[in-house]
Design an enzyme around this catalytic site. Structure first.
Site, PDB file in Angstrom:
ATOM      1  N   CYS A 122       0.818  -1.228   0.000  1.00  0.00           N
ATOM      2  CA  CYS A 122       0.000   0.000   0.000  1.00  0.00           C
ATOM      3  C   CYS A 122       0.844   1.267   0.000  1.00  0.00           C
ATOM      4  CB  CYS A 122      -0.946  -0.008   1.192  1.00  0.00           C
ATOM      5  SG  CYS A 122      -2.040  -1.420   1.176  1.00  0.00           S
ATOM      6  N   HIS A 265      -3.142   7.133   2.689  1.00  0.00           N
ATOM      7  CA  HIS A 265      -3.588   5.849   2.155  1.00  0.00           C
ATOM      8  C   HIS A 265      -4.994   5.602   2.680  1.00  0.00           C
ATOM      9  CE1 HIS A 265      -4.015   1.757   1.154  1.00  0.00           C
ATOM     10  NE2 HIS A 265      -3.709   1.268   2.343  1.00  0.00           N
ATOM     11  N   ASN A 295     -10.230   0.120   0.318  1.00  0.00           N
ATOM     12  CA  ASN A 295      -8.766   0.175   0.263  1.00  0.00           C
ATOM     13  C   ASN A 295      -8.311  -0.401  -1.082  1.00  0.00           C
ATOM     14  OD1 ASN A 295      -6.031  -0.327   0.510  1.00  0.00           O
ATOM     15  ND2 ASN A 295      -6.147  -1.074   2.620  1.00  0.00           N
TER      16      ASN A 295
HETATM   17  N1  COA Z   1     -18.314  -8.290  10.031  1.00  0.00           N
HETATM   18  C1  COA Z   1     -18.783  -8.551  11.272  1.00  0.00           C
HETATM   19  N2  COA Z   1     -17.969  -8.904  12.287  1.00  0.00           N
HETATM   20  C2  COA Z   1     -16.663  -8.985  12.022  1.00  0.00           C
HETATM   21  C3  COA Z   1     -16.128  -8.738  10.769  1.00  0.00           C
HETATM   22  C4  COA Z   1     -17.027  -8.372   9.741  1.00  0.00           C
HETATM   23  N3  COA Z   1     -16.595  -8.088   8.493  1.00  0.00           N
HETATM   24  N4  COA Z   1     -14.787  -8.892  10.806  1.00  0.00           N
HETATM   25  C5  COA Z   1     -14.477  -9.243  12.071  1.00  0.00           C
HETATM   26  N5  COA Z   1     -15.612  -9.310  12.814  1.00  0.00           N
HETATM   27  C6  COA Z   1     -15.765  -9.652  14.210  1.00  0.00           C
HETATM   28  C7  COA Z   1     -14.599 -10.460  14.746  1.00  0.00           C
HETATM   29  O1  COA Z   1     -14.783 -11.820  14.464  1.00  0.00           O
HETATM   30  C8  COA Z   1     -14.694 -10.150  16.213  1.00  0.00           C
HETATM   31  O2  COA Z   1     -15.678 -10.932  16.775  1.00  0.00           O
HETATM   32  P1  COA Z   1     -15.493 -11.557  18.254  1.00  0.00           P
HETATM   33  O3  COA Z   1     -15.340 -10.359  19.154  1.00  0.00           O
HETATM   34  O4  COA Z   1     -16.754 -12.301  18.448  1.00  0.00           O
HETATM   35  O5  COA Z   1     -14.266 -12.391  18.177  1.00  0.00           O
HETATM   36  C9  COA Z   1     -15.167  -8.705  16.270  1.00  0.00           C
HETATM   37  O6  COA Z   1     -15.758  -8.444  14.978  1.00  0.00           O
HETATM   38  C10 COA Z   1     -14.048  -7.720  16.504  1.00  0.00           C
HETATM   39  O7  COA Z   1     -12.967  -8.055  15.663  1.00  0.00           O
HETATM   40  P2  COA Z   1     -11.671  -7.170  15.578  1.00  0.00           P
HETATM   41  O8  COA Z   1     -10.748  -7.752  14.565  1.00  0.00           O
HETATM   42  O9  COA Z   1     -11.159  -6.907  16.942  1.00  0.00           O
HETATM   43  O10 COA Z   1     -12.303  -5.829  15.022  1.00  0.00           O
HETATM   44  P3  COA Z   1     -11.637  -4.441  14.868  1.00  0.00           P
HETATM   45  O11 COA Z   1     -12.374  -3.430  15.617  1.00  0.00           O
HETATM   46  O12 COA Z   1     -10.154  -4.495  15.063  1.00  0.00           O
HETATM   47  O13 COA Z   1     -11.904  -4.143  13.318  1.00  0.00           O
HETATM   48  C11 COA Z   1     -10.728  -4.190  11.246  1.00  0.00           C
HETATM   49  C12 COA Z   1     -11.362  -5.000  12.344  1.00  0.00           C
HETATM   50  C13 COA Z   1     -10.132  -5.127  10.222  1.00  0.00           C
HETATM   51  C14 COA Z   1     -11.797  -3.307  10.600  1.00  0.00           C
HETATM   52  C15 COA Z   1      -9.646  -3.254  11.894  1.00  0.00           C
HETATM   53  O14 COA Z   1      -8.814  -4.023  12.723  1.00  0.00           O
HETATM   54  C16 COA Z   1      -8.808  -2.581  10.871  1.00  0.00           C
HETATM   55  O15 COA Z   1      -9.296  -1.785  10.070  1.00  0.00           O
HETATM   56  N6  COA Z   1      -7.487  -2.836  10.868  1.00  0.00           N
HETATM   57  C17 COA Z   1      -6.599  -2.277   9.889  1.00  0.00           C
HETATM   58  C18 COA Z   1      -6.706  -3.065   8.657  1.00  0.00           C
HETATM   59  C19 COA Z   1      -6.107  -2.374   7.465  1.00  0.00           C
HETATM   60  O16 COA Z   1      -6.311  -1.207   7.286  1.00  0.00           O
HETATM   61  N7  COA Z   1      -5.394  -3.134   6.649  1.00  0.00           N
HETATM   62  C20 COA Z   1      -4.803  -2.661   5.457  1.00  0.00           C
HETATM   63  C21 COA Z   1      -3.639  -1.828   5.769  1.00  0.00           C
HETATM   64  S1  COA Z   1      -2.873  -1.360   4.304  1.00  0.00           S
END
Ligand code: COA
Length: 390
Positions: A122, A265, A295
């Site tokens: 990215c 980004h 993204n």
């Molecule tokens: N829909 C519904 N629930 C979801 C889900 C979805 N698409 N994806 C994950 N969950 C659930 C998980 O299973 C978890 O459930 P649990 O508590 O029962 O185990 C809960 O939601 C929380 O998961 P978590 O991973 O802690 O969520 P989060 O608040 O960290 O959000 C992201 C997840 C991916 C949105 C966030 O971590 C993020 O944006 N990270 C950066 C990713 C990124 O930008 N990557 C590219 C960089 S270039």
């Protein structure tokens, strides 16, 4: 690619053209509800994304890149034959080799250009822009085309709700030109920490993780899908934005008060809001379109930049900071003094010249490939004696 190393007067690298291309097909959060166990509400709250674009069957990283590149050349009113360098930042190249940049160079008829792909996930567009600017400032080249292009939809595991909701397809391109007018790309900070390689990854044939011949084709194809530790990546992204933006601004001899726009980004609206808070910069200064495109990896910064430039939001002499982060881990920030008030209005003659160049490039490429096949066939027959000695 030209190489003379006799530049004496100071040279600056200015963005003179910009273009973008996104597929027509829109995949909304509601559409995703039918694919994985998720909800529109969850995705909007955690990411700010409402929809993303998904490439059609015949759309590829190169076709999106070509469209974006042609638009950028149009804005710069530049002929493809004048390009010295084409760099494509991508994590979803058409092939391991040849480079997607070579395919785009061929399609544009950029017959004097060198071409290569750059892999920095990215952050790739920032790395690529810096490489091109260095070549321009050194006097080695005059004009470069820098493209970020991705078909992330083909790398996603559509059963993994933690990743497939985040990404989309698209391409953005800029033309970078040498100028004696001070400004353009002022400073860059590029960094990497490969110890975070497991946090966001998509292995391919050279990796021990992906190569398991005894496991069969299906396993190996599955291993090429993306995996991510969302929480860790979130933490990393907010930390490096906070550190690298002020560092790049200081390197440019400026202060944070001088910054007019930040083009981050487009990974997650929450990451952008977090950065705004921690840097104490008004959110309005951050350009964001993550809501509509998700993204798009290396394409996200040039697409956001292009939309802002097209809308006339960025004015001459304003200071921009581009900031990227992602797999590697790799990250970077870059300060730009926007150099041109209004792009030159292309004349009908210029447009016609470019159309002719593209048509000619297509025919030339076809003819070259046909002649190569005929030559190879002749080599296998007695007719080879008629060929001139090598
Ligand atoms: N829909 C519904 N629930 C979801 C889900 C979805 N698409 N994806 C994950 N969950 C659930 C998980 O299973 C978890 O459930 P649990 O508590 O029962 O185990 C809960 O939601 C929380 O998961 P978590 O991973 O802690 O969520 P989060 O608040 O960290 O959000 C992201 C997840 C991916 C949105 C966030 O971590 C993020 O944006 N990270 C950066 C990713 C990124 O930008 N990557 C590219 C960089 S270039």
């Amino acid at each position: 690619m030209a190489t003379n190393h006799q530049a004496s007067a100071p040279r600056y690298a200015h963005i003179t053209g910009w273009g973008m291309a996104v597929p027509e097909r829109v995949l909304t959060n509601l559409d995703l509800e039918a694919i994985v166990d998720t909800s529109d509400e969850w995705i909007r709250e955690r990411t700010g994304i409402r929809e993303r674009r998904i490439a059609a069957e015949k759309e590829t990283t190169a076709t999106l890149g070509i469209t974006a590149a042609r638009r950028a050349l149009e804005v710069a009113n530049a002929l493809p034959s004048k390009l010295d360098l084409v760099i494509v930042a991508t994590s979803t190249p058409e092939h391991i080799f040849p480079s997607t940049a070579s395919l785009i160079q061929d399609a544009l008829g950029a017959s004097s250009a060198g071409a290569f792909d750059l892999s920095a996930a990215c952050t790739g567009f920032i790395y690529a822009l810096d490489m091109a600017a260095q070549a321009i400032r050194s006097g080695s080249i005059e004009m470069a085309l820098v493209i970020g292009a991705e078909t992330m939809s083909r790398l996603l595991d559509w059963e993994d709700r933690g990743t497939c909701i985040l990404f989309g397809d698209g391409a953005g391109a800029v033309v970078l030109q040498a100028s004696s007018v001070p400004g353009g790309l002022l400073s860059t900070v590029l960094r990497s920490d490969g110890s975070g390689r497991d946090l966001l990854a998509a292995p391919t044939v050279g990796s021990k993780d992906a190569y398991a011949p005894e496991a069969g084709l299906e396993h190996n194809i599955a291993m090429h899908k993306m995996t991510m530790n969302g929480r860790e990546v979130f933490r990393f992204a907010t930390r490096v934005m906070k550190e690298s933006i002020p560092e790049a601004v200081a390197r440019a001899g400026l202060t944070m008060n001088d910054v007019d726009w930040i083009v981050p980004h487009q990974a997650n609206q929450r990451i952008i809001e977090h950065a705004a808070r921690s840097l104490d910069i008004p959110l309005e200064k951050f350009i964001s379109n993550v809501e509509r495109f998700g993204n798009t990896s290396a394409a996200s910064i040039p697409i956001a930049l292009c939309e802002a430039a097209e809308a006339g939001r960025i004015k001459a002499d304003q200071i921009l900071v581009l900031v990227g982060f992602g797999a590697g881990l790799a990250w970077g920030s870059m300060v730009i003094k926007w150099g041109i008030a209004e792009p030159p209005e292309p004349t009908r003659r210029n447009r016609y010249q470019r159309q002719v160049a593209y048509t000619f490039a297509r025919q030339r490429s076809r003819l070259a490939r046909t002649l190569r096949r005929i030559g190879a066939w002749i080599q296998r027959t007695p007719l080879r004696r008629l060929l001139p000695p090598e």
